[in-house]
Write a protein that holds these residues in place. Structure first.
Motif, PDB file in Angstrom:
ATOM      1  N   UNK A  98      -5.264  -4.391   2.514  1.00 41.31           N
ATOM      2  CA  UNK A  98      -4.364  -4.756   3.618  1.00 41.31           C
ATOM      3  C   UNK A  98      -3.246  -3.710   3.742  1.00 41.31           C
ATOM      4  N   UNK A  99      -2.851  -3.436   4.971  1.00 38.57           N
ATOM      5  CA  UNK A  99      -1.784  -2.461   5.201  1.00 38.57           C
ATOM      6  C   UNK A  99      -0.430  -3.039   4.759  1.00 38.57           C
ATOM      7  N   UNK A 105       2.523  -3.016   6.153  1.00 33.93           N
ATOM      8  CA  UNK A 105       3.315  -3.798   7.114  1.00 33.93           C
ATOM      9  C   UNK A 105       2.726  -5.175   7.333  1.00 33.93           C
ATOM     10  N   UNK A 106       1.385  -5.282   7.188  1.00 36.45           N
ATOM     11  CA  UNK A 106       0.780  -6.603   7.296  1.00 36.45           C
ATOM     12  C   UNK A 106       1.177  -7.470   6.111  1.00 36.45           C
ATOM     13  N   UNK A 152       4.737  -8.493   6.633  1.00 42.20           N
ATOM     14  CA  UNK A 152       4.835  -9.457   7.722  1.00 42.20           C
ATOM     15  C   UNK A 152       4.343 -10.827   7.264  1.00 42.20           C
ATOM     16  N   UNK A 153       3.207 -10.840   6.593  1.00 42.73           N
ATOM     17  CA  UNK A 153       2.665 -12.105   6.095  1.00 42.73           C
ATOM     18  C   UNK A 153       3.617 -12.728   5.077  1.00 42.73           C
ATOM     19  N   UNK A 197     -10.099 -11.315   1.173  1.00 50.52           N
ATOM     20  CA  UNK A 197      -8.957 -10.751   0.455  1.00 50.52           C
ATOM     21  C   UNK A 197      -9.379 -10.374  -0.960  1.00 50.52           C
ATOM     22  N   UNK A 198      -8.973  -9.195  -1.397  1.00 46.06           N
ATOM     23  CA  UNK A 198      -9.265  -8.785  -2.766  1.00 46.06           C
ATOM     24  C   UNK A 198      -8.160  -9.300  -3.679  1.00 46.06           C
ATOM     25  N   UNK A 222      -6.269  -7.533  -5.265  1.00 45.08           N
ATOM     26  CA  UNK A 222      -5.116  -6.673  -5.004  1.00 45.08           C
ATOM     27  C   UNK A 222      -4.326  -7.171  -3.791  1.00 45.08           C
ATOM     28  N   UNK A 223      -5.069  -7.648  -2.768  1.00 41.02           N
ATOM     29  CA  UNK A 223      -4.393  -8.172  -1.578  1.00 41.02           C
ATOM     30  C   UNK A 223      -3.531  -9.375  -1.934  1.00 41.02           C
ATOM     31  N   UNK A 250     -15.076  -7.939  -2.324  1.00 37.48           N
ATOM     32  CA  UNK A 250     -14.110  -8.379  -1.317  1.00 37.48           C
ATOM     33  C   UNK A 250     -14.412  -7.691   0.015  1.00 37.48           C
ATOM     34  N   UNK A 290      -6.338  -8.569   9.687  1.00 35.64           N
ATOM     35  CA  UNK A 290      -5.354  -7.902   8.811  1.00 35.64           C
ATOM     36  C   UNK A 290      -6.045  -7.380   7.561  1.00 35.64           C
ATOM     37  N   UNK A 291      -6.877  -8.261   6.962  1.00 35.46           N
ATOM     38  CA  UNK A 291      -7.543  -7.871   5.716  1.00 35.46           C
ATOM     39  C   UNK A 291      -8.470  -6.681   5.943  1.00 35.46           C
ATOM     40  N   UNK A 305      -7.950  -4.400   8.041  1.00 34.66           N
ATOM     41  CA  UNK A 305      -7.109  -3.310   8.532  1.00 34.66           C
ATOM     42  C   UNK A 305      -7.527  -2.844   9.922  1.00 34.66           C
TER      43      UNK A 305
END
Ligand SMILES: Nc1ncnc2c1ncn2[C@@H]1O[C@H](COP(=O)(O)OP(=O)(O)O)[C@@H](O)[C@H]1O
Ligand SMILES: [Mg+2]
Lengths: 466, 234
Positions: free
Chosen positions: A1-2, A4-5, A8-9, A376-377, A379-380, B85, B116-117, B119
């Protein structure tokens, strides 16, 4: 995931349980505020002390004298092979040109006799340069500083002034007679100058030329106008003659009390060249010799290089630099302790972050599972909880700096109201430098991220079954 | 497996065992099966037969204890956590009996999560969200929260969310279990439409054989974690 995301989340998640998250953030803010308040108090006090010391003239001055005087005569001289450098006008000029030197002036401080209302008093008179007007000693002056660099005016030290007249306010504008001695060389008087003539004060002793056969001391008088009374003493740290209690403009002092006289008190006025070196020196001694020069530097930081440069010229020096070093050390320790107390509050606040995030994990088990099912990993998920801790740290840090600033401002205001009631000048005892603002927010962020480490990895390990 | 379609998923003696104290629960036990690209397969069996466990293995949410789960040429059992993932993000979409929407997020935000995930560029997201909602017929509910929607609508949103990253496989775990029969039929019809229109491979878990008969091309039966029967619909 970036990133800024993530942020933001994270902020979106934080807004969801507003009350709990704002309480946690407030905890951080209070921690940061106490850190900022403590440190800025330390810094403010330190700067206040530095300002006072710099003004006092104790720490920005270097005393300069020839290696064998004023403390000792003779024997040490043999150690130096070359003839010692003469502390004369040319040396003074050279010292004035050293980088960082604000001014170099002879110290003139001699015992004398004064008459006020025909009553005689014995005391010490000292010459002050125009720059003394800025010194702390003149801050609370009753009256004013010398109107001209060579005005026939005097400033009295308060205790002495009380001896003259218990009501010191009445002294201003009144005449004071100074009885002083003038040394007159018995050799070649310049034409037209009588030993008893009133012209003595009009001629600079520096223009005196020639080798005198000897000199006699003449008793002279000058009438000065009292212009001010001061509580404290300029240069009180350098007491070698006892405290001076009358101050006159330096130029006037130099005219009335030729430096030879003050030099006479410590060392021979005009040293005849020692036999061994008479030939090699090859020139007659020339101009007045100063017993002591006071060298003021523009910045206390310059003391050491200036002292070294003067030592290289062959003179001895003395300063109170070591005393300021100890003082700086004291403040470093004070800052450290204040910082530790401030950090303790922040440490408690970081426990709040850990607690809040662990609670959030328990509540959001299902949501974390959903996120993982959506791709989602670990890491995310870790990043998301990390970002939530980071946002709380950043917001808490910023709010904390603002709060700490407000607290400090209040302390400042309170202290100044108190000072005003005591009829003392107001002071900045509290200071927030920009690096403290940036540092405190960064510190808060780092502490919060550390606090988020455990919850984040725990959230990431959560099973991803739905 | 239908005769012409190339194979997209192959399970090879896949097992998933849970250790409960000294006992071992064989939730999935040595199951081998194949699914062709674009196929619609129903996974049937009584409660506790291991349907969900097998589906989670196919979706990369879980790893087999032994055996291979090969999807599009890659064995999920050998993928690292990060790659797994990525597989979940891009290659499969999953829907569940309980919808699994994030209740505090709006429909739009729920659909944005996979974007989002993955990207996906911000500028592209709105269009992708609208496209997905369009496919399930819910364009007008962008700003609503799940609690403001009916069960059927919630499952539509879940389907839209599963499709928003354009996966090749859709895994549905009893998607009608929480719905009345009419709404359930509507949802199954929608899934069938998606399968037909875009060729998305569908594996549908259900315990209602009658429903499966109406739409699935093939039925797979599980009992106690083992594959017991594979047959075409009656
Ligand atoms: N995480 C788990 N730990 C232990 N046992 C599990 C776990 N998940 C499922 N099981 C067991 O595996 C078996 C299969 O479960 P599941 O796949 O959910 O069945 P179904 O979806 O067909 O109802 C059940 O006996 C269940 O109790
Ligand atoms: Mg199940």
């Amino acid at each position: 995931m970036k990133t800024y995301d993530l942020v933001e989340l994270a902020s979106r998640n934080l807004r969801e349980s507003v009350l709990r998250n704002s309480l946690t953030t407030l905890g951080i803010a209070v921690g940061v505020a106490s850190l900022v308040a403590m440190l800025s108090l330390g810094i403010g006090l330190q700067q206040l002390a530095n300002r006072r010391l710099e003004h006092s003239g104790l720490f920005d001055s270097v005393l300069v004298f020839t290696p064998r005087g004023p403390e000792g005569f003779g024997p040490r001289r043999a150690a130096s092979p070359a003839e010692p450098r003469r502390l004369d006008e040319s040396a003074r000029q050279e010292i004035s040109r050293i980088a960082g030197v604000a001014e170099a002036y002879p110290e003139i401080r001699v015992p004398t006799e004064v008459r006020y209302n025909d009553r005689p008093f014995r005391t010490v008179v000292e010459g002050l340069p125009p720059s003394a007007a800025e010194s702390a000693a003149m801050e609370g002056i009753q009256g004013h500083f010398f109107s001209k660099p060579d005005a026939a005016e005097a400033i009295l030290q308060a205790d002495f002034a009380k001896e003259l007249d218990p009501d010191t306010a009445r002294l201003r504008g009144r005449p004071l007679t100074l009885v002083y001695a003038e040394s007159v060389s018995l050799g070649n008087f310049p034409p037209g100058r009588s030993p008893t003539g009133p012209a003595a004060a009009g001629r600079s002793p520096r223009s005196d030329r020639g080798e005198p056969a000897g000199f006699s001391v003449l008793r002279k008088e000058a009438t000065l106008t009292i212009v001010g009374v001061t509580e404290s003493q300029p240069n009180a740290g350098f007491e070698r003659f006892g405290r001076a209690r009358i101050f006159v403009p330096l130029d006037l002092a130099e005219k009335m009390i030729p430096p030879q006289i003050s030099a006479l008190l410590d060392s021979p006025v005009r040293q005849p060249a020692p036999p061994a070196q008479a030939g090699s020196a090859g020139r007659p001694t020339d101009g007045p010799l100063y017993a002591t020069l006071i060298v003021r530097v523009a910045d206390v930081k310059n003391i050491e290089p200036v002292e070294n440069a003067i030592k290289r010229m062959g003179f001895s020096t003395f300063s109170l630099q070591d005393a300021t070093r100890n003082l700086r050390q004291f403040f470093a320790v004070l800052d450290l302790f204040l910082g530790i107390f401030g950090s303790l509050a922040l440490a408690v606040a970081s426990l709040g972050i850990i607690n809040t995030l662990v609670m959030a994990i328990l509540e959001r088990r299902r949501e974390i599972g959903i996120l993982k099912a959506l791709g989602a990993s670990d890491r995310d998920v870790k990043g998301l909880f990390f970002a939530e801790a980071g946002v709380m740290g950043l917001v808490g840090g910023a709010a904390g700096v603002a709060l700490g600033w407000a607290i400090g401002h209040t302390i400042n205001l309170g202290a100044n109201i108190y000072l005003q009631r005591q009829n003392l000048p107001s002071q900045t005892i509290w200071l927030v430098p920009w690096w403290l603002v940036v540092g405190a927010i960064a510190f808060s962020l780092v502490v919060s991220l550390l606090a988020g480490l455990y919850p984040a990895s725990r959230a990431a390990r959560l099973e991803s079954r739905c | 497996m239908s005769d012409a379609a190339p194979r997209i998923l192959r399970a090879e003696r896949v097992s998933r065992h849970y250790a409960m104290g000294s006992a071992v629960i064989r939730a999935v036990d040595e199951v081998s099966l194949e699914v062709g690209a674009g196929e619609f397969v129903a996974l049937l069996g009584s409660s506790g037969s291991g349907k969900s466990t097998l589906l989670n293995l196919m979706g990369g949410l879980d790893r087999p204890t032994s055996g291979a789960m090969v999807v599009a040429g890659r064995d999920l059992a050998t993928l690292g956590a990060e790659e797994l993932a990525r597989y979940r993000r891009h290659s499969v979409g999953m829907i569940f009996q309980s919808f699994n929407l994030v209740p505090r997020m709006t429909v739009e935000e729920n659909l944005e999560l996979p974007l989002r995930l993955a990207e996906v560029e911000r500028g592209e997201r709105r269009a992708r969200v609208e496209e997905a909602l369009d496919r399930v017929g819910l364009q007008a509910r962008l700003r609503h929260r799940p609690s403001e929607l009916s069960g059927g609508e919630q499952q539509r949103v879940a389907i839209a969310r599963a499709l928003v990253n354009r996966p090749t496989i859709l895994l549905a775990d009893e998607p009608t279990g929480n719905l009345d029969s009419r709404t359930g039929t509507e949802i199954l019809t929608l899934i069938e439409e998606i399968n037909r229109a875009s060729g998305t491979t569908v594996v549908l878990v259900t315990h209602e054989e009658a429903r499966a008969d109406r739409i699935a091309k093939r039925k797979i039966f599980l009992a106690d974690g083992r594959l017991v029967e594979e047959r075409k619909p009656n």
